[in-house]
Structures are given as structure tokens and as C-alpha cells.
Design an enzyme around this catalytic site. Structure first.
Site, PDB file in Angstrom:
ATOM      1  N   ARG A   1       4.023 -49.592  30.766  1.00  0.00           N
ATOM      2  CA  ARG A   1       4.985 -48.525  30.453  1.00  0.00           C
ATOM      3  C   ARG A   1       4.182 -47.249  30.277  1.00  0.00           C
ATOM      4  O   ARG A   1       3.302 -47.180  29.411  1.00  0.00           O
ATOM      5  CB  ARG A   1       5.758 -48.853  29.174  1.00  0.00           C
ATOM      6  CG  ARG A   1       6.474 -47.645  28.602  1.00  0.00           C
ATOM      7  CD  ARG A   1       7.448 -47.972  27.514  1.00  0.00           C
ATOM      8  NE  ARG A   1       8.630 -48.609  28.064  1.00  0.00           N
ATOM      9  CZ  ARG A   1       9.781 -48.734  27.415  1.00  0.00           C
ATOM     10  NH1 ARG A   1       9.902 -48.259  26.185  1.00  0.00           N
ATOM     11  NH2 ARG A   1      10.816 -49.321  27.984  1.00  0.00           N
TER      12      ARG A   1
ATOM     13  N   HIS B   1      13.162 -47.125  35.797  1.00  0.00           N
ATOM     14  CA  HIS B   1      13.158 -48.216  34.814  1.00  0.00           C
ATOM     15  C   HIS B   1      13.764 -49.454  35.484  1.00  0.00           C
ATOM     16  O   HIS B   1      14.862 -49.902  35.148  1.00  0.00           O
ATOM     17  CB  HIS B   1      13.969 -47.782  33.582  1.00  0.00           C
ATOM     18  CG  HIS B   1      13.711 -48.588  32.351  1.00  0.00           C
ATOM     19  ND1 HIS B   1      12.811 -49.645  32.314  1.00  0.00           N
ATOM     20  CD2 HIS B   1      14.240 -48.504  31.094  1.00  0.00           C
ATOM     21  CE1 HIS B   1      12.804 -50.152  31.089  1.00  0.00           C
ATOM     22  NE2 HIS B   1      13.663 -49.488  30.341  1.00  0.00           N
TER      23      HIS B   1
ATOM     24  N   GLN C   1      15.052 -52.611  33.392  1.00  0.00           N
ATOM     25  CA  GLN C   1      16.312 -52.375  32.701  1.00  0.00           C
ATOM     26  C   GLN C   1      17.493 -52.513  33.653  1.00  0.00           C
ATOM     27  O   GLN C   1      18.512 -53.126  33.328  1.00  0.00           O
ATOM     28  CB  GLN C   1      16.314 -50.963  32.084  1.00  0.00           C
ATOM     29  CG  GLN C   1      17.604 -50.619  31.371  1.00  0.00           C
ATOM     30  CD  GLN C   1      17.817 -51.449  30.119  1.00  0.00           C
ATOM     31  OE1 GLN C   1      16.964 -51.486  29.242  1.00  0.00           O
ATOM     32  NE2 GLN C   1      18.954 -52.129  30.005  1.00  0.00           N
TER      33      GLN C   1
ATOM     34  N   ASP D   1      22.725 -42.552  29.153  1.00  0.00           N
ATOM     35  CA  ASP D   1      21.396 -42.679  28.552  1.00  0.00           C
ATOM     36  C   ASP D   1      21.143 -41.422  27.719  1.00  0.00           C
ATOM     37  O   ASP D   1      21.888 -40.428  27.835  1.00  0.00           O
ATOM     38  CB  ASP D   1      20.332 -42.845  29.661  1.00  0.00           C
ATOM     39  CG  ASP D   1      18.941 -43.152  29.109  1.00  0.00           C
ATOM     40  OD1 ASP D   1      18.830 -43.567  27.942  1.00  0.00           O
ATOM     41  OD2 ASP D   1      17.955 -42.949  29.851  1.00  0.00           O
TER      42      ASP D   1
ATOM     43  N   CYS E   1      21.242 -48.547  27.906  1.00  0.00           N
ATOM     44  CA  CYS E   1      19.965 -49.280  27.848  1.00  0.00           C
ATOM     45  C   CYS E   1      19.398 -49.349  26.444  1.00  0.00           C
ATOM     46  O   CYS E   1      18.583 -50.211  26.153  1.00  0.00           O
ATOM     47  CB  CYS E   1      18.960 -48.640  28.807  1.00  0.00           C
ATOM     48  SG  CYS E   1      18.462 -46.965  28.355  1.00  0.00           S
TER      49      CYS E   1
ATOM     50  N   ARG F   1      17.635 -58.386  29.328  1.00  0.00           N
ATOM     51  CA  ARG F   1      16.266 -57.951  29.654  1.00  0.00           C
ATOM     52  C   ARG F   1      15.356 -59.175  29.704  1.00  0.00           C
ATOM     53  O   ARG F   1      14.510 -59.319  30.587  1.00  0.00           O
ATOM     54  CB  ARG F   1      15.730 -56.979  28.581  1.00  0.00           C
ATOM     55  CG  ARG F   1      16.410 -55.638  28.512  1.00  0.00           C
ATOM     56  CD  ARG F   1      16.138 -54.786  29.738  1.00  0.00           C
ATOM     57  NE  ARG F   1      14.718 -54.567  29.982  1.00  0.00           N
ATOM     58  CZ  ARG F   1      13.978 -53.625  29.386  1.00  0.00           C
ATOM     59  NH1 ARG F   1      14.528 -52.791  28.535  1.00  0.00           N
ATOM     60  NH2 ARG F   1      12.682 -53.491  29.665  1.00  0.00           N
TER      61      ARG F   1
HETATM   62  N1  NVA Z   1      15.438 -42.521  29.420  1.00  0.00           N
HETATM   63  C1  NVA Z   1      14.918 -43.186  28.253  1.00  0.00           C
HETATM   64  C2  NVA Z   1      15.035 -44.664  28.401  1.00  0.00           C
HETATM   65  C3  NVA Z   1      14.526 -45.447  27.225  1.00  0.00           C
HETATM   66  C4  NVA Z   1      14.600 -46.916  27.431  1.00  0.00           C
HETATM   67  C5  NVA Z   1      13.471 -42.772  28.043  1.00  0.00           C
HETATM   68  O1  NVA Z   1      12.721 -42.692  29.019  1.00  0.00           O
HETATM   69  O2  NVA Z   1      13.100 -42.514  26.893  1.00  0.00           O
HETATM   70  N1   CP Z   2      15.805 -50.047  26.957  1.00  0.00           N
HETATM   71  C1   CP Z   2      14.475 -50.106  26.693  1.00  0.00           C
HETATM   72  O1   CP Z   2      13.624 -50.101  27.593  1.00  0.00           O
HETATM   73  O2   CP Z   2      14.189 -50.190  25.371  1.00  0.00           O
HETATM   74  P1   CP Z   2      12.744 -50.015  24.692  1.00  0.00           P
HETATM   75  O3   CP Z   2      12.344 -48.587  24.880  1.00  0.00           O
HETATM   76  O4   CP Z   2      12.974 -50.378  23.264  1.00  0.00           O
HETATM   77  O5   CP Z   2      11.773 -50.940  25.372  1.00  0.00           O
END
Ligand code: NVA
Ligand code: CP
Length: 304
Positions: free
Chosen positions: A102, A129, A132, A219, A259, A287
Site C-alpha cells: 500500500r 484500489h 477493494q 468514498d 469501502c 475483503r
Molecule cells: N480513497 C480512500 C480509500 C481508503 C480505503 C483513500 O485513498 O484514502
Molecule cells: N477500505 C480499506 O482499504 O480500508 P483500510 O484503509 O482500513 O485498509
């Protein structure tokens, strides 16, 4: 499938195979049937951003598959002190069987895959993502039985989630309508793909996108890494919210997905969130099942 870097790389058949395997692993998990398919394998998990769901679902998923998950905080790795990703990739390939990462730049994930010799899974970048959205597709197919004739509507930032939802939704054959403010459109690479598909529309009007939708998704207005833009984004995204009015334009049995983490009264009202909490938390659970399927496909492609 060698890696899971972005859904643009996958065919419809590959996506459906992952979902089918996820259904099977979910059944086995629910019925207490052991499935140690990845015994003796190790997954390295590199996190340059915070996580609840991704970290816990990958870690416990690997454990349930009989393998060993290794949490690697970027702060503690040499990569956090500037060791090139090319070298990190080659070193980790000598120890591990798969890497989940990540991070911010999609290029870092692509480089890890290019320079390493083991499968790489994208656990979220600024661009997409995919894990997800595989879980989202699993949840939609569970509730609606098939993707045929369904319309998915995304309301909000043209961010990583929007990019993956558009690509994933179109690839499995759904109609996809996205409503994003003009200055916050999805990525051009995604729009180029989407505009070549049937059933894609992009508007800046949430009500228009929500008409006759079967699935509504949103989101956060400010993703991780955009903390300095929070106030400006609160203004730009006012009105890009899933609320009763927007839901009223959709089909009466429309699902709502998020998500998580969610910001109540920003991208979704508390009322809509709680009314659809069972779908949203099934989505979070999925997930686990979707990612277990991805790990099996990548590390033991001939298993099953
Ligand atoms: N768009 C959000 C998704 C988190 C799972 C982010 O990147 O923070
Ligand atoms: N939806 C998601 O990816 O959650 P986290 O940021 O908690 O991993």
C-alpha cells in the site's frame, strides 16, 4: 495472472474466476472446512499508509490459508530511508512468495513487480484500489445474483476508488455512471478505457447519475495523503453525497456500498449509512474472501 497491480490488467474471465474462488473459500470458512492451500508460503505486507481492513484481512487471510503474513511498516524498512524499490524488490523476492504493498505512487507498485520475481498485490495506491473493488463486486454478485442489467452509480471524488469501480464495473458488464466535480475527474487512463466501453457516463450531477441505479457507491472527499486539501475539498464536494434524495432517484431495492472509513454527513448521511450497514459490513468482510482468492491465484495457480 502474474500480479494484481490494477484491474485494467485483468480480463472479465480472470475477475470472475477470482470471485468464484472467493465464494468457495468463503463457504469453506463459514463451514469450518480447513483450506491450508498456502502452507509454507510467506506474504510480505508493506504499508506506507494507514490501514485497518487491508492489513487485518490480508494478515488473517494468509493465516487461514496456512501461510505466514509478515507486516512490514515502511518506517522500519530501508525503503523508508531511500533504498531504491528496484533493490528492495530483488531482495524481498529471495525471501518471500508474494508482496502486498500500500503506497502513494502506482509506479512504485509497478516497479516492484518489474524488478522482483514474485507476485505483487496492490493494496491501494493514489491511482487505484483493486482489492477493494474485487470485494465490492463479490458483494454485488452475492446480493443481486448476477451483474447482468445492473447499473452502478459512483458519487464523489474521481480517486483510486472511482478509478477501480469504473474499470471493474464495466469489465464485468455493468452500466457505470460516475458523478464527480469537473475538477476532480477520474484518471485519464481510466476514462480512455471507459469511453471505449458501452454503458459509461460521466457527469457532475449526482442526481442524474443515480437515476435507476441498482448500486450506489461513494468514498471520502479527501483521501490519505490529501490532508492539506481537506477544507478546500469540503467546499468542492458539497452536494456529492449519498442521501435520501439521491437514493430516491435509484431503484427502490438499490444497494449502498462504501469501502470505509466513512465520514458521516460528508459523502454519506448517517441515516443512509445505518440503513445499509449490513451491505457495507458484508463488503468489508468480503475483503477477506476476495483477497484469499487473489493470493491463491497468484501463489498456487494450479490449486483448487
Ligand atoms: N480513497 C480512500 C480509500 C481508503 C480505503 C483513500 O485513498 O484514502
Ligand atoms: N477500505 C480499506 O482499504 O480500508 P483500510 O484503509 O482500513 O485498509
Amino acid at each position: 495472472m502474474k500480479h494484481l497491480l490494477k484491474l485494467l490488467d485483468l480480463s472479465k474471465e480472470e475477475i470472475v474466476e477470482i470471485l468464484d474462488l472467493a465464494d468457495k473459500l468463503k463457504y469453506q470458512r463459514k463451514h469450518g472446512i480447513p483450506h491450508p492451500i498456502l502452507e509454507g508460503k510467506t506474504l510480505g505486507m508493506i504499508f506506507q499508509k494507514a490501514s485497518t481492513r487491508t492489513r487485518v484481512s490480508f494478515e488473517t487471510g494468509m493465516y487461514q490459508l496456512g501461510g505466514y503474513p509478515l507486516f512490514l511498516s515502511a518506517n522500519d524498512l530501508q525503503i523508508g530511508r531511500g533504498e531504491p524499490v528496484q533493490d528492495t524488490a530483488r531482495v524481498l523476492s529471495r525471501y518471500l512468495d508474494c508482496i502486498m504493498i500500500r503506497t502513494f505512487a502506482q509506479k512504485e507498485v509497478e516497479d516492484l513487480a518489474e524488478y522482483g520475481s514474485i507476485p505483487v498485490i496492490n493494496g491501494l495506491t493514489d491511482f487505484c484500489h483493486p482489492c477493494q473493488v474485487l470485494a465490492d463486486l463479490l458483494t454485488i454478485r452475492e446480493k443481486k445474483s448476477s451483474f447482468e442489467g445492473l447499473k452502478m452509480c459512483y458519487i464523489g471524488d474521481g480517486n483510486n476508488m472511482a478509478n477501480s469501480l469504473i474499470v471493474g464495473g464495466l469489465k464485468v458488464g455493468m452500466e457505470v455512471a460516475a458523478a464527480c466535480p469537473k475538477a476532480y475527474s477520474p484518471s485519464q487512463e481510466v476514462l480512455d478505457f471507459a469511453n471505449g466501453c458501452e454503458g459509461f457516463t460521466l457527469t457532475d450531477n449526482p442526481m442524474e447519475a443515480a437515476v435507476n441505479a441498482d448500486v450506489l457507491v461513494t468514498d471520502v472527499w479527501s483521501s490519505m495523503g490529501m490532508e492539506s486539501e481537506i477544507e478546500q475539498r469540503k467546499i468542492a464536494f458539497r452536494g456529492y453525497q449519498i442521501n435520501d434524495t439521491v437514493l430516491g432517484a435509484a431503484h427502490s431495492d438499490a444497494m449502498v456500498l462504501h469501502c470505509l472509513p466513512a465520514h458521516r454527513e460528508e459523502e454519506i448521511t448517517e441515516k443512509v449509512f445505518e440503513a445499509h450497514a449490513s451491505e457495507i459490513f458484508d463488503e468489508a468482510e468480503n475483503r477477506l474472501h476476495a483477497q484469499k482468492a487473489v493470493m491463491v491465484k497468484l501463489m498456487m495457480p494450479d490449486a483448487e
